[in-house]
Scaffold this motif. Structure first.
Motif, PDB file in Angstrom:
ATOM      1  N   PRO A 188      43.428  43.310   9.138  1.00  0.00           N
ATOM      2  CA  PRO A 188      44.561  43.245   8.214  1.00  0.00           C
ATOM      3  C   PRO A 188      44.634  44.400   7.224  1.00  0.00           C
ATOM      4  O   PRO A 188      45.737  44.866   6.900  1.00  0.00           O
ATOM      5  CB  PRO A 188      44.353  41.911   7.487  1.00  0.00           C
ATOM      6  CG  PRO A 188      42.924  41.563   7.694  1.00  0.00           C
ATOM      7  CD  PRO A 188      42.546  42.136   9.013  1.00  0.00           C
TER       8      PRO A 188
ATOM      9  N   ALA B  63      56.532  42.288   7.804  1.00  0.00           N
ATOM     10  CA  ALA B  63      55.490  41.327   8.180  1.00  0.00           C
ATOM     11  C   ALA B  63      55.964  39.876   8.210  1.00  0.00           C
ATOM     12  O   ALA B  63      55.171  38.982   8.479  1.00  0.00           O
ATOM     13  CB  ALA B  63      54.309  41.458   7.219  1.00  0.00           C
TER      14      ALA B  63
ATOM     15  N   SER C 255      51.855  34.288   8.730  1.00  0.00           N
ATOM     16  CA  SER C 255      52.307  35.576   8.192  1.00  0.00           C
ATOM     17  C   SER C 255      51.774  35.789   6.776  1.00  0.00           C
ATOM     18  O   SER C 255      51.313  36.890   6.430  1.00  0.00           O
ATOM     19  CB  SER C 255      53.835  35.641   8.182  1.00  0.00           C
ATOM     20  OG  SER C 255      54.368  35.565   9.490  1.00  0.00           O
TER      21      SER C 255
ATOM     22  N   GLN D 154      50.847  33.944  16.817  1.00  0.00           N
ATOM     23  CA  GLN D 154      50.001  32.778  17.051  1.00  0.00           C
ATOM     24  C   GLN D 154      50.771  31.610  17.682  1.00  0.00           C
ATOM     25  O   GLN D 154      50.192  30.553  17.944  1.00  0.00           O
ATOM     26  CB  GLN D 154      49.391  32.305  15.730  1.00  0.00           C
ATOM     27  CG  GLN D 154      48.585  33.370  15.014  1.00  0.00           C
ATOM     28  CD  GLN D 154      47.470  33.919  15.887  1.00  0.00           C
ATOM     29  OE1 GLN D 154      46.682  33.165  16.457  1.00  0.00           O
ATOM     30  NE2 GLN D 154      47.408  35.242  16.008  1.00  0.00           N
TER      31      GLN D 154
ATOM     32  N   GLN E  51      49.116  34.438   5.454  1.00  0.00           N
ATOM     33  CA  GLN E  51      47.668  34.617   5.511  1.00  0.00           C
ATOM     34  C   GLN E  51      47.311  36.076   5.812  1.00  0.00           C
ATOM     35  O   GLN E  51      46.464  36.678   5.141  1.00  0.00           O
ATOM     36  CB  GLN E  51      47.077  33.710   6.595  1.00  0.00           C
ATOM     37  CG  GLN E  51      45.576  33.898   6.808  1.00  0.00           C
ATOM     38  CD  GLN E  51      45.067  33.121   8.023  1.00  0.00           C
ATOM     39  OE1 GLN E  51      45.670  32.130   8.429  1.00  0.00           O
ATOM     40  NE2 GLN E  51      43.985  33.589   8.597  1.00  0.00           N
ATOM     41  N   TYR E  52      47.971  36.662   6.827  1.00  0.00           N
ATOM     42  CA  TYR E  52      47.687  38.054   7.178  1.00  0.00           C
ATOM     43  C   TYR E  52      48.067  38.997   6.038  1.00  0.00           C
ATOM     44  O   TYR E  52      47.342  39.967   5.762  1.00  0.00           O
ATOM     45  CB  TYR E  52      48.470  38.456   8.442  1.00  0.00           C
ATOM     46  CG  TYR E  52      48.181  37.596   9.646  1.00  0.00           C
ATOM     47  CD1 TYR E  52      46.936  36.998   9.823  1.00  0.00           C
ATOM     48  CD2 TYR E  52      49.158  37.372  10.617  1.00  0.00           C
ATOM     49  CE1 TYR E  52      46.671  36.206  10.925  1.00  0.00           C
ATOM     50  CE2 TYR E  52      48.901  36.586  11.722  1.00  0.00           C
ATOM     51  CZ  TYR E  52      47.665  35.996  11.877  1.00  0.00           C
ATOM     52  OH  TYR E  52      47.415  35.215  12.967  1.00  0.00           O
TER      53      TYR E  52
ATOM     54  N   GLU F 288      45.430  38.842   3.316  1.00  0.00           N
ATOM     55  CA  GLU F 288      44.183  39.474   3.739  1.00  0.00           C
ATOM     56  C   GLU F 288      44.292  40.996   3.797  1.00  0.00           C
ATOM     57  O   GLU F 288      43.283  41.697   3.714  1.00  0.00           O
ATOM     58  CB  GLU F 288      43.758  38.929   5.101  1.00  0.00           C
ATOM     59  CG  GLU F 288      43.326  37.463   5.057  1.00  0.00           C
ATOM     60  CD  GLU F 288      43.050  36.881   6.434  1.00  0.00           C
ATOM     61  OE1 GLU F 288      43.334  37.579   7.439  1.00  0.00           O
ATOM     62  OE2 GLU F 288      42.557  35.739   6.507  1.00  0.00           O
ATOM     63  N   SER F 289      45.514  41.516   3.933  1.00  0.00           N
ATOM     64  CA  SER F 289      45.692  42.972   3.995  1.00  0.00           C
ATOM     65  C   SER F 289      45.506  43.629   2.635  1.00  0.00           C
ATOM     66  O   SER F 289      45.253  44.837   2.547  1.00  0.00           O
ATOM     67  CB  SER F 289      47.082  43.309   4.535  1.00  0.00           C
ATOM     68  OG  SER F 289      48.084  43.064   3.549  1.00  0.00           O
TER      69      SER F 289
ATOM     70  N   GLY G 216      53.226  36.209  11.907  1.00  0.00           N
ATOM     71  CA  GLY G 216      52.527  34.994  12.331  1.00  0.00           C
ATOM     72  C   GLY G 216      53.022  34.415  13.634  1.00  0.00           C
ATOM     73  O   GLY G 216      52.365  33.531  14.218  1.00  0.00           O
TER      74      GLY G 216
ATOM     75  N   LEU H  91      47.277  43.386  12.736  1.00  0.00           N
ATOM     76  CA  LEU H  91      47.252  42.641  11.477  1.00  0.00           C
ATOM     77  C   LEU H  91      46.343  41.413  11.502  1.00  0.00           C
ATOM     78  O   LEU H  91      45.597  41.197  10.528  1.00  0.00           O
ATOM     79  CB  LEU H  91      48.684  42.238  11.105  1.00  0.00           C
ATOM     80  CG  LEU H  91      48.929  41.812   9.646  1.00  0.00           C
ATOM     81  CD1 LEU H  91      48.509  42.910   8.677  1.00  0.00           C
ATOM     82  CD2 LEU H  91      50.398  41.469   9.442  1.00  0.00           C
ATOM     83  N   PRO H  92      46.325  40.604  12.569  1.00  0.00           N
ATOM     84  CA  PRO H  92      45.435  39.431  12.549  1.00  0.00           C
ATOM     85  C   PRO H  92      43.951  39.781  12.533  1.00  0.00           C
ATOM     86  O   PRO H  92      43.155  39.090  11.896  1.00  0.00           O
ATOM     87  CB  PRO H  92      45.813  38.694  13.846  1.00  0.00           C
ATOM     88  CG  PRO H  92      47.190  39.171  14.173  1.00  0.00           C
ATOM     89  CD  PRO H  92      47.216  40.600  13.736  1.00  0.00           C
ATOM     90  N   ARG H  93      43.569  40.871  13.230  1.00  0.00           N
ATOM     91  CA  ARG H  93      42.137  41.178  13.342  1.00  0.00           C
ATOM     92  C   ARG H  93      41.664  42.276  12.398  1.00  0.00           C
ATOM     93  O   ARG H  93      40.477  42.352  12.068  1.00  0.00           O
ATOM     94  CB  ARG H  93      41.790  41.548  14.787  1.00  0.00           C
ATOM     95  CG  ARG H  93      42.605  42.672  15.376  1.00  0.00           C
ATOM     96  CD  ARG H  93      42.167  42.973  16.815  1.00  0.00           C
ATOM     97  NE  ARG H  93      42.946  44.033  17.430  1.00  0.00           N
ATOM     98  CZ  ARG H  93      44.026  43.835  18.142  1.00  0.00           C
ATOM     99  NH1 ARG H  93      44.478  42.595  18.323  1.00  0.00           N
ATOM    100  NH2 ARG H  93      44.689  44.841  18.691  1.00  0.00           N
TER     101      ARG H  93
END
Length: 280
Positions: free
Chosen positions: A76, A147, A180, A154, A182-183, A186-187, A151, A72-74
């Motif tokens: 999303p 989800a 969380s 991190q 943010q990801y 972005e998804s 987060g 998810l972070p890289r």
């Protein structure tokens, strides 16, 4: 004088028809007992098959959830599509019945964020269904539950595992909600309702939660459910930083006796009844 003649009364003999009727009745009772026994064995066998399939599905879901949360972070958007698939599959299982799912929730032998994500998603959907949420609301709740703690990837492990965080550590830990969100944004697969549920999953009915101290009517039903289920699973988790995990009954008792003001009492009652019918 002559003696009276003694009268000897012989018992009435049962007719052959009566014998036949009793024999048939006894045979019917025996046949019913045998049939019930066979039905019970068949049901038990079916439950074993269902449990085995569910165990395999749970293992597959755990692997997929772990992969999605890691990605998810890289990546999303790719991970988001995986989460949508997982939530849809769980929704289908919930619609078929929750007994097996709740059995799986009791298996806390393995640790890792994927198990917490699956547990909270599944129990949130079961509670949400009992609470009368629509199909769309359940779908949004499922995604948010999967989800909500993404987060935490991190946050350093020493902070996550600390039972007594210093103020700056606690402040940093609380940023996992922002990560969380943010990801999830972005998804591009989360509705605004799902994003709001993630944002509010540490809020409380009495205003003592965080990050904004929301209370009562300002919290959606989905956010209330996720906050409650998240707390329950954390209390039962072997991955807890507070020491030994609580048994389900102990966790529910703790929430009911000491944390009811923070929770939606009606939803807490719903969860207690749900877990009382199908205890993990």
């Amino acid at each position: 004088t002559s003696q009276p003649i003694a009268m000897v009364l012989k018992p009435l003999q049962k007719t052959s028809d009566e014998d036949t009727a009793q024999a048939l009745q006894k045979a019917a009772v025996v046949a019913e007992i045998v049939a019930l026994g066979k039905a019970k064995k068949a049901k038990q066998a079916a439950l074993r098959v269902a449990a085995a399939k569910a165990d395999q599905a749970w293992s597959n879901a755990a692997r997929a959830t772990k992969q999605a949360l890691n990605d998810l972070p890289r990546s999303p958007k790719v991970a988001g599509r995986q989460l949508v698939t997982l939530s849809a599959e769980t929704a289908a299982m919930v619609s078929r019945g929750g007994e097996v799912l709740l059995h799986l929730l009791g298996d806390q032998k393995e640790q890792g964020p994927q198990f917490h994500a699956l547990n909270t998603m599944t129990l949130s959907m079961l509670v949400g269904k009992k609470a009368g949420l629509s199909e769309q609301a359940l779908a949004d709740l499922a995604l948010a539950a999967l989800a909500h703690d993404a987060g935490e990837s991190q946050i350093p492990q020493q902070i996550l595992k600390s039972a007594q965080r210093k103020k700056h550590e606690e402040d940093f830990y609380r940023q996992h909600v922002s990560f969380s969100l943010q990801y999830a944004v972005e998804s591009c697969v989360f509705s605004q309702e799902a994003l709001n549920t993630i944002a509010d999953h540490h809020e409380a009915m009495d205003g003592s939660g965080w990050p904004k101290g929301k209370k009562d009517a300002s919290l959606s039903v989905s956010a209330r459910i996720l906050a409650m289920v998240d707390r329950y699973d954390n209390l039962c988790s072997p991955d807890t930083a507070r020491g030994l995990p609580l048994m389900p009954a102990e966790a529910l008792a703790t929430m009911f006796k000491h944390e009811a003001a923070r929770l939606d009492k009606s939803l807490l009652s719903t969860m207690i009844k749900l877990l009382g019918v199908y205890p993990p």
